[in-house]
Design a protein around this motif. Structure first.
Motif, PDB file in Angstrom:
ATOM      1  N   UNK A  92       1.056   1.353  12.999  1.00  0.00           N
ATOM      2  CA  UNK A  92       2.492   1.066  13.071  1.00  0.00           C
ATOM      3  C   UNK A  92       2.769  -0.328  13.614  1.00  0.00           C
ATOM      4  N   UNK A  93       2.003  -0.765  14.614  1.00  0.00           N
ATOM      5  CA  UNK A  93       2.253  -2.061  15.253  1.00  0.00           C
ATOM      6  C   UNK A  93       1.470  -3.200  14.595  1.00  0.00           C
ATOM      7  N   UNK A  94       0.746  -2.881  13.522  1.00  0.00           N
ATOM      8  CA  UNK A  94      -0.021  -3.911  12.805  1.00  0.00           C
ATOM      9  C   UNK A  94       0.731  -4.452  11.588  1.00  0.00           C
ATOM     10  N   UNK A  95       1.818  -3.794  11.220  1.00  0.00           N
ATOM     11  CA  UNK A  95       2.484  -4.118   9.958  1.00  0.00           C
ATOM     12  C   UNK A  95       3.383  -5.358  10.105  1.00  0.00           C
ATOM     13  N   UNK A  96       2.877  -6.478   9.618  1.00  0.00           N
ATOM     14  CA  UNK A  96       3.672  -7.711   9.574  1.00  0.00           C
ATOM     15  C   UNK A  96       4.471  -7.789   8.280  1.00  0.00           C
ATOM     16  N   UNK A  97       3.988  -7.092   7.253  1.00  0.00           N
ATOM     17  CA  UNK A  97       4.673  -7.012   5.966  1.00  0.00           C
ATOM     18  C   UNK A  97       4.978  -5.557   5.669  1.00  0.00           C
ATOM     19  N   UNK A  98       6.040  -5.301   4.912  1.00  0.00           N
ATOM     20  CA  UNK A  98       6.372  -3.936   4.492  1.00  0.00           C
ATOM     21  C   UNK A  98       5.460  -3.577   3.321  1.00  0.00           C
ATOM     22  N   UNK A  99       4.542  -2.609   3.504  1.00  0.00           N
ATOM     23  CA  UNK A  99       3.510  -2.369   2.487  1.00  0.00           C
ATOM     24  C   UNK A  99       3.872  -1.362   1.405  1.00  0.00           C
ATOM     25  N   UNK A 100       5.144  -0.975   1.341  1.00  0.00           N
ATOM     26  CA  UNK A 100       5.550   0.055   0.395  1.00  0.00           C
ATOM     27  C   UNK A 100       6.539  -0.503  -0.628  1.00  0.00           C
ATOM     28  N   UNK A 115      -1.995  -6.567   2.114  1.00  0.00           N
ATOM     29  CA  UNK A 115      -0.812  -5.732   1.871  1.00  0.00           C
ATOM     30  C   UNK A 115       0.021  -5.486   3.128  1.00  0.00           C
ATOM     31  N   UNK A 116      -0.526  -5.813   4.302  1.00  0.00           N
ATOM     32  CA  UNK A 116       0.252  -5.550   5.518  1.00  0.00           C
ATOM     33  C   UNK A 116       0.281  -6.710   6.518  1.00  0.00           C
ATOM     34  N   UNK A 117      -0.538  -7.747   6.301  1.00  0.00           N
ATOM     35  CA  UNK A 117      -0.526  -8.929   7.161  1.00  0.00           C
ATOM     36  C   UNK A 117      -0.002 -10.137   6.399  1.00  0.00           C
ATOM     37  N   UNK A 118       0.663 -11.037   7.089  1.00  0.00           N
ATOM     38  CA  UNK A 118       1.014 -12.320   6.506  1.00  0.00           C
ATOM     39  C   UNK A 118      -0.261 -13.129   6.282  1.00  0.00           C
ATOM     40  N   UNK A 119      -0.142 -14.199   5.489  1.00  0.00           N
ATOM     41  CA  UNK A 119      -1.304 -15.051   5.251  1.00  0.00           C
ATOM     42  C   UNK A 119      -1.928 -15.449   6.580  1.00  0.00           C
ATOM     43  N   UNK A 120      -3.237 -15.311   6.671  1.00  0.00           N
ATOM     44  CA  UNK A 120      -3.921 -15.700   7.907  1.00  0.00           C
ATOM     45  C   UNK A 120      -5.297 -16.244   7.578  1.00  0.00           C
ATOM     46  N   UNK A 121      -5.776 -17.148   8.422  1.00  0.00           N
ATOM     47  CA  UNK A 121      -7.026 -17.862   8.168  1.00  0.00           C
ATOM     48  C   UNK A 121      -8.219 -16.913   8.104  1.00  0.00           C
TER      49      UNK A 121
END
Length: 438
Positions: free
Chosen positions: A400-408, A293-299
């Motif tokens: 705050x600095x971990x959000x790669x995607x807008x989770x709301x 919900x907050x990171x882009x696709x990652x391995x």
């Protein structure tokens, strides 16, 4: 050992058990003390007994596969990602196809559809593209749901007449209803009414497969019963149309209870949700990465999610015992109650014009919102717990600095035919407040 261990003991009836419990309560009210009343109108009793069972449901054994979802932005990258996932244990690959310019040949290159199930979920509707896919790969399963598109976005792919055209399979996506806050009864009834709209339009045409995309929540036994009830309801509706298509259930954990704070707890949530999906009889289980919900696709996130399923299958032996929930009086009773309540709601929808008519009237959206508000109130009052969010939060967590995607929830003003059904997580308001004070 030839003698029964329990032959010397007399059978104890459910009535006798209840009388004993009432004695032990020493005057306390049985119903008020021990009956758990759910938001779906189901009363959960402290015990269940064989003599109260009208029948048991023999759900056919289901071999379930480990799924991996891959969004196709670049065909070569998606292809390599799929091959790597297959080598690491994935048995079903679902490619999300965003537009008809995607090359299916490149996407499926060097993937053996005889050993790996291939699903192509289209985010558009193009009959010519669908015909091309059939020529390229006869075994690839097309996943396209025009009514689901209407419910989630407020608009058809193009228009109603253009998009309600079908091949040999149908897809019903109920994940939107669950992620927006619908109860289990509503999910079942809306899914059934959703399917009925399609069956009304394809009556007489041969169908091979009905795909149900289902989100699984955290209420462990209820979710097992939900999937079992879905098969019962499907069989009931299909028999009315003399439809012999096979039902394939594709399950994925819900987003509704996932959090950005104390995010590792999401792995615990998805583990029990995947277990419910397997025990409920899903054909394919796609896990949700803990950081989806907050990171882009990652391995890393995808590998952990896939490994959760592999552990369940190969180390916890969830593929060795079929229908483990058969004979559980509690689950059998829940299955019956969910089925009956969903069928009653389905009949009400049909009596009032059907699913599409009620979407256009806003009735479905209103009912889901009412259910979501009740659940939100329970969360806000602390009666529904999300560990690490509204109970035992770690004040040192910084996101705050971990959000790669807008989770709301995103609100993009646009013209729509109907009011869309909006997915929303329970923790959103709490998380937004915490982010402001970091």
């Amino acid at each position: 050992m030839s003698k029964s261990l329990f032959s010397a003991f007399e059978n104890v009836s459910s009535k006798a058990w209840k009388q004993k419990i009432q004695v032990d309560l020493k005057g306390a009210d049985y119903n008020d003390t021990l009956i758990w009343k759910t938001t779906e109108g189901i009363d959960v009793r402290p015990f269940y007994h064989q003599d109260e069972m009208d029948n048991t449901f023999k759900i056919q054994p289901q071999q379930w596969s480990v799924g991996q979802i891959i969004f196709v932005q670049n065909e070569t990258a998606a292809n390599q990602k799929a091959i790597d996932a297959i080598q690491r244990g994935a048995e079903t690959i679902k490619f999300i196809i965003p537009n008809p310019n995607i090359s299916i040949e490149k996407t499926l290159e060097a993937i053996d559809s005889n050993t790996t199930n291939i699903q192509l979920e289209l985010q558009f509707f193009d009959p010519q593209f669908i015909d091309q896919v059939a020529q390229i790969s006869a075994k690839a399963q097309l996943i396209v749901d025009p009514i689901g598109q209407l419910a989630a976005t407020g608009n058809w792919f193009k228009n109603e007449a253009h998009t309600l055209v079908f091949g040999e399979s149908l897809t019903i996506n109920t994940t939107t209803y669950q992620n927006a806050g619908a109860t289990n009864v509503q999910q079942l009834a809306y899914g059934l009414a959703h399917l009925n709209e399609y069956l009304n339009r394809v009556e007489g045409k041969p169908l091979k497969t009905i795909h149900f995309n289902v989100s699984v929540g955290t209420n462990y036994f209820f979710e097992i019963a939900k999937l079992r009830a879905l098969r019962l309801l499907y069989n009931t509706l299909a028999s009315e149309y003399q439809c012999e298509a096979q039902l394939h259930i594709h399950a994925i954990p819900t987003k509704r209870n996932k959090t950005i704070y104390d995010y590792n707890t999401n792995m615990l949530r998805t583990t029990t949700e995947c277990m419910s999906a397997i025990l409920g009889g899903a054909n394919t289980v796609f896990n949700l990465p803990y950081d989806a919900i907050y990171h882009k696709d990652n391995e890393f996130g995808e590998r952990i999610a896939r490994n959760q399923l592999l552990i369940l299958k190969h180390e916890s032996y969830f593929d060795a015992v079929h229908n483990a929930s058969d004979g559980s009086y509690y689950i059998e009773t829940l299955t019956t109650q969910l089925s009956e309540k969903a069928l009653t709601l389905f009949k009400d929808i049909e009596a009032n014009g059907g699913f599409i008519a009620q979407l256009k009237a806003g009735t479905i959206q209103k009912k889901i919102k009412e259910s979501a508000n009740k659940e939100q109130e329970l969360f806000d009052n602390g009666k529904l717990t999300l560990l690490g969010t509204n109970k035992h939060p770690n004040k040192n967590d910084k996101m705050k600095h971990e959000l790669e995607l807008f989770p709301f929830v995103k609100i993009n003003p646009r013209k729509t035919l109907i009011q869309p059904i909006i997915e929303k997580r329970l923790a959103e308001t709490v998380e937004q407040d915490r982010l402001k004070t970091e």
